[in-house]
Design an enzyme around this catalytic site. Structure first.
Site, PDB file in Angstrom:
ATOM      1  N   HIS A 142      20.301  22.899 -12.923  1.00  0.00           N
ATOM      2  CA  HIS A 142      21.322  23.841 -12.454  1.00  0.00           C
ATOM      3  C   HIS A 142      21.421  23.891 -10.930  1.00  0.00           C
ATOM      4  CE1 HIS A 142      17.559  25.901 -12.081  1.00  0.00           C
ATOM      5  NE2 HIS A 142      18.131  26.868 -11.383  1.00  0.00           N
ATOM      6  N   ASP A 143      20.519  23.228 -10.223  1.00  0.00           N
ATOM      7  CA  ASP A 143      20.550  23.219  -8.750  1.00  0.00           C
ATOM      8  C   ASP A 143      21.028  21.894  -8.181  1.00  0.00           C
ATOM      9  OD1 ASP A 143      19.448  25.779  -8.607  1.00  0.00           O
ATOM     10  OD2 ASP A 143      17.389  25.011  -8.579  1.00  0.00           O
ATOM     11  N   ASP A 186      12.099  31.258 -17.971  1.00  0.00           N
ATOM     12  CA  ASP A 186      12.018  31.049 -16.527  1.00  0.00           C
ATOM     13  C   ASP A 186      11.207  32.206 -15.949  1.00  0.00           C
ATOM     14  OD1 ASP A 186      12.814  30.056 -13.900  1.00  0.00           O
ATOM     15  OD2 ASP A 186      14.532  29.185 -14.954  1.00  0.00           O
ATOM     16  N   ASP A 245      29.788  31.342 -24.791  1.00  0.00           N
ATOM     17  CA  ASP A 245      30.135  32.770 -24.692  1.00  0.00           C
ATOM     18  C   ASP A 245      30.589  33.262 -26.065  1.00  0.00           C
ATOM     19  OD1 ASP A 245      31.153  35.259 -24.072  1.00  0.00           O
ATOM     20  OD2 ASP A 245      32.980  34.469 -23.135  1.00  0.00           O
ATOM     21  N   ASP A 303       9.543  29.228 -11.300  1.00  0.00           N
ATOM     22  CA  ASP A 303      10.465  29.056 -10.182  1.00  0.00           C
ATOM     23  C   ASP A 303       9.715  28.985  -8.844  1.00  0.00           C
ATOM     24  OD1 ASP A 303      13.444  29.279  -9.545  1.00  0.00           O
ATOM     25  OD2 ASP A 303      12.650  30.842  -8.244  1.00  0.00           O
ATOM     26  N   ASP A 309      26.191  33.823 -23.272  1.00  0.00           N
ATOM     27  CA  ASP A 309      25.267  34.877 -23.711  1.00  0.00           C
ATOM     28  C   ASP A 309      24.315  34.353 -24.793  1.00  0.00           C
ATOM     29  OD1 ASP A 309      26.884  34.922 -26.069  1.00  0.00           O
ATOM     30  OD2 ASP A 309      28.291  36.246 -25.031  1.00  0.00           O
ATOM     31  N   GLU A 313       8.002  24.537 -10.712  1.00  0.00           N
ATOM     32  CA  GLU A 313       8.992  23.966  -9.790  1.00  0.00           C
ATOM     33  C   GLU A 313       8.396  24.000  -8.381  1.00  0.00           C
ATOM     34  OE1 GLU A 313      13.550  24.618  -8.187  1.00  0.00           O
ATOM     35  OE2 GLU A 313      12.152  26.276  -8.308  1.00  0.00           O
TER      36      GLU A 313
HETATM   37  C1  NOJ Z   1      14.961  27.749  -7.642  1.00  0.00           C
HETATM   38  C2  NOJ Z   1      16.000  27.958  -8.688  1.00  0.00           C
HETATM   39  O1  NOJ Z   1      16.075  26.836  -9.502  1.00  0.00           O
HETATM   40  C3  NOJ Z   1      17.297  28.250  -7.965  1.00  0.00           C
HETATM   41  O2  NOJ Z   1      18.414  28.252  -8.809  1.00  0.00           O
HETATM   42  C4  NOJ Z   1      17.141  29.557  -7.252  1.00  0.00           C
HETATM   43  O3  NOJ Z   1      18.284  29.797  -6.449  1.00  0.00           O
HETATM   44  C5  NOJ Z   1      15.914  29.575  -6.354  1.00  0.00           C
HETATM   45  N1  NOJ Z   1      14.760  28.971  -6.953  1.00  0.00           N
HETATM   46  C6  NOJ Z   1      15.541  30.979  -6.015  1.00  0.00           C
HETATM   47  O4  NOJ Z   1      15.038  31.627  -7.155  1.00  0.00           O
END
Ligand code: NOJ
Length: 584
Positions: free
Chosen positions: A352-353, A112, A35, A220, A43, A279
């Site tokens: 990140h998931d 992305d 940040d 995505d 950012d 993905e």
């Molecule tokens: C996959 C992404 O990696 C995730 O973070 C997101 O919540 C879902 N797709 C919906 O876009």
């Protein structure tokens, strides 16, 4: 000044075709990386200020999670303007400077691409929702309620599908008496890819970013864009309120056609310097061969989900079961074999998931440092392109969330509300969130031991992991024994030893429940990779063990061993990893 491609070449001396075989990708989650203005949210200028860190790590490509204008319902995966920059993250000028800074350092920048859905605040959806006869109505999935039921009442949804973020996938719109489809949040309506105008608009936007100089896309949930237009109900789990609609939207009937069309419309005729990675939840090895066969011109590689589902029970991601090393080896081994001749793997432990790699696959307690290094060696030495998620290279861990108020992620927040409302024990729900919540990966990057871990001078949007005084970049940068130094070493190995990028893969000891072992072979040179996934000593009785025991040790995660009792055997210490080399 050297051109970006010259600079990239200077970093990476291995001759591999295509170029991304010898490349390593680093994922940045912009909200949580750095940040620059003290508002507590990462950012673009913050990222810019850390580019030298990334260049020193040696990565070739940066993948930026979404930075477009967004209501931030799903932290930017709900986009309201595909061609802008979210003001909290910066300006168009900041973006141009970042892109130039990345290129000057010989790296590439991948964006992305979130086009299964938009935000409900995207002008396309605002129009679509405005009237049933609006020309953009058919850009999304609008349907009437179930026959014989009053629209808007429970159970009247067009299908029984459950959203990834809890509840129905259908949102009732009172003004038109119809429902729209959202596989994710209510604020993420699904685009209707059956409509050619939607596809054309997406392709035009993609070309616009490429013309601006970006180097590719991480796509995505791209295998959800084609849906079975009959929209049948899905099967329900016993006692479950909703059904699983995934058979209707994972790798649907037109998915290959759409991706080939996209390739033709967006990438054809451009030099082979771009990267595309799709993905794809639920993708099988057989599907992946088709998606990544270069002759079919779809995508370069896919993110598959099999190895991050092995520790889930039949109830899904919150139904946590222990991970068995045998399952992990069998799964990743099948992907290696399946894509050996045609196609290509992407390799990842986390993003990140997902929870933090060292907490999930390693030991984030006593052997945190060793196991984080082991995970780097094992993953990066597979055949495929490795992805490093921010902080993984420091051995960052899951977070000791104290209570429900500590979570920010829509998936976690909704799950807690829905599960506890349905009568689940709040402590049990919380326990599962601590292990699995996406927020484990989203706490601020730990730069130093100062206030807010050096991430921000303000109050971070999500609390910093309390272990930052111990685990941070500043503490590791000059330490040759650090996790960070080990990541630098495995990344460099991919750049300098062609076996890593090009070699074939042979799994060894498939039935050993502690040792992960495989060889990579290329033009007379072989690497042996060993990892002891346990807190005890483990023998590694690989074929030709005594020759390997005396071979060149390329990279380990322990100080060199004093002479072993028996020089002909290999015994690994807790969470020890070794990479050996033999030539000829
Ligand atoms: C996959 C992404 O990696 C995730 O973070 C997101 O919540 C879902 N797709 C919906 O876009």
């Amino acid at each position: 000044m050297p051109s970006p491609s010259d600079a990239a070449h200077a970093r990476n001396t291995v001759d591999a075709q295509p170029w991304w075989r010898s490349a390593v990708v680093y994922q940045i989650y912009p909200r949580s990386f750095a940040d620059s203005d003290g508002d507590g949210i990462g950012d673009l200028r913050g990222i810019f200020s850390r580019l030298d860190y990334l260049a020193a790590l040696g990565v070739d490509v940066i993948w930026l999670s979404p930075i477009y204008p967004s209501p931030q319902d799903d932290n930017g995966y709900d986009i309201s303007d595909y061609r802008g920059i979210e003001p909290t993250f910066g300006t168009q000028d900041d973006f141009d400077e970042l892109l130039a800074g990345v290129h000057q350092r010989g790296m590439k920048l991948v964006m992305d691409l979130v086009v299964n859905h938009t935000s409900d605040e995207h002008p396309w959806f605002v129009e679509s929702r405005s009237a049933a006869d609006n020309p953009k109505r058919d850009w999304y999935w609008w349907r009437q309620g179930r026959d014989g039921m009053a629209p808007g009442t429970p159970g009247a949804e067009p299908t029984n599908w459950e959203s990834f973020f809890s509840g129905s996938t259908w949102q009732f719109d009172e003004s038109s008496n119809e429902y729209y489809l959202h596989l994710f949040s209510v604020k993420q309506p699904d685009l209707n890819w059956e409509n050619p105008a939607v596809r054309a608009a997406v392709y035009e936007m993609m070309r616009w970013w490429l013309d601006r100089g970006v180097d590719g896309f991480r796509m995505d949930v791209i295998n959800m864009i084609s849906k079975d237009t009959d929209l049948p109900d899905g099967s329900t789990l016993q006692g479950g309120l909703y059904g699983d609609g995934s058979a209707s939207y994972l790798c649907g009937p037109r998915i290959h056609e759409f991706l080939q069309e996209m390739h033709e419309a967006v990438f054809s005729g451009r030099p082979d310097v771009l990267l595309t990675v799709g993905e794809m939840p639920g993708v099988t090895v057989e599907d992946a061969v088709l998606f990544t066969d270069p002759k079919r011109r779809e995508v370069d590689m896919v993110f598959q989900f099999e190895h991050v589902s092995l520790d889930s029970g039949p109830g899904g991601k919150w139904d946590i079961k222990p991970l068995r090393l045998l399952d992990l080896k069998a799964s990743l081994g099948r992907w290696q074999a399946g894509l050996a001749e045609t196609g290509w793997n992407s390799l990842y432990w986390d993003n990140h998931d997902q929870p933090r790699a060292v907490s999930r696959f390693g030991d984030d307690g006593e052997f945190r440092v060793q196991s984080a290094k082991l995970l780097a060696s094992v993953l990066h030495l597979h055949r495929g392109t490795p992805y490093v998620y921010q902080g993984e290279e420091l051995g960052m861990t899951n977070v000791p969330f104290a209570g429900p108020a500590d979570f920010r992620d829509i998936e976690s927040v909704n799950h807690f509300a829905v599960a506890t409302a349905a009568g689940d024990d709040p402590d049990a729900v919380l326990a599962a969130l601590r292990v699995r919540s996406r927020d484990n990966a989203r706490t601020p990057m730990q730069w130093d031991g100062g206030s807010a871990a050096g991430f921000s001078t303000g109050t971070p949007w999500i609390a910093v992991n309390p272990n930052y005084p111990e685990i941070n970049a500043a503490a590791q940068i000059d330490d040759p024994d650090s996790v960070l130094a080990h990541y630098r070493a495995v990344i460099e190995l991919r750049h300098t030893d062609p076996v890593v990028a090009n070699g074939d893969f042979t799994m060894l000891l498939p039935n050993d429940d502690r040792v992960y072992a495989f060889t990579r072979n290329w033009q007379g040179s072989t690497l042996l990779v060993l990892g002891n996934f346990s807190g005890e000593q483990a023998a590694a009785p690989v074929p030709d063990e005594s020759a390997w025991a005396k071979a060149e040790l390329v990279l380990g995660n322990y100080p060199p061993e004093a002479a072993q009792d028996d020089p002909n055997v290999i015994v690994l210490r807790p969470w020890e990893s070794r990479i050996y080399r033999r030539t000829g």
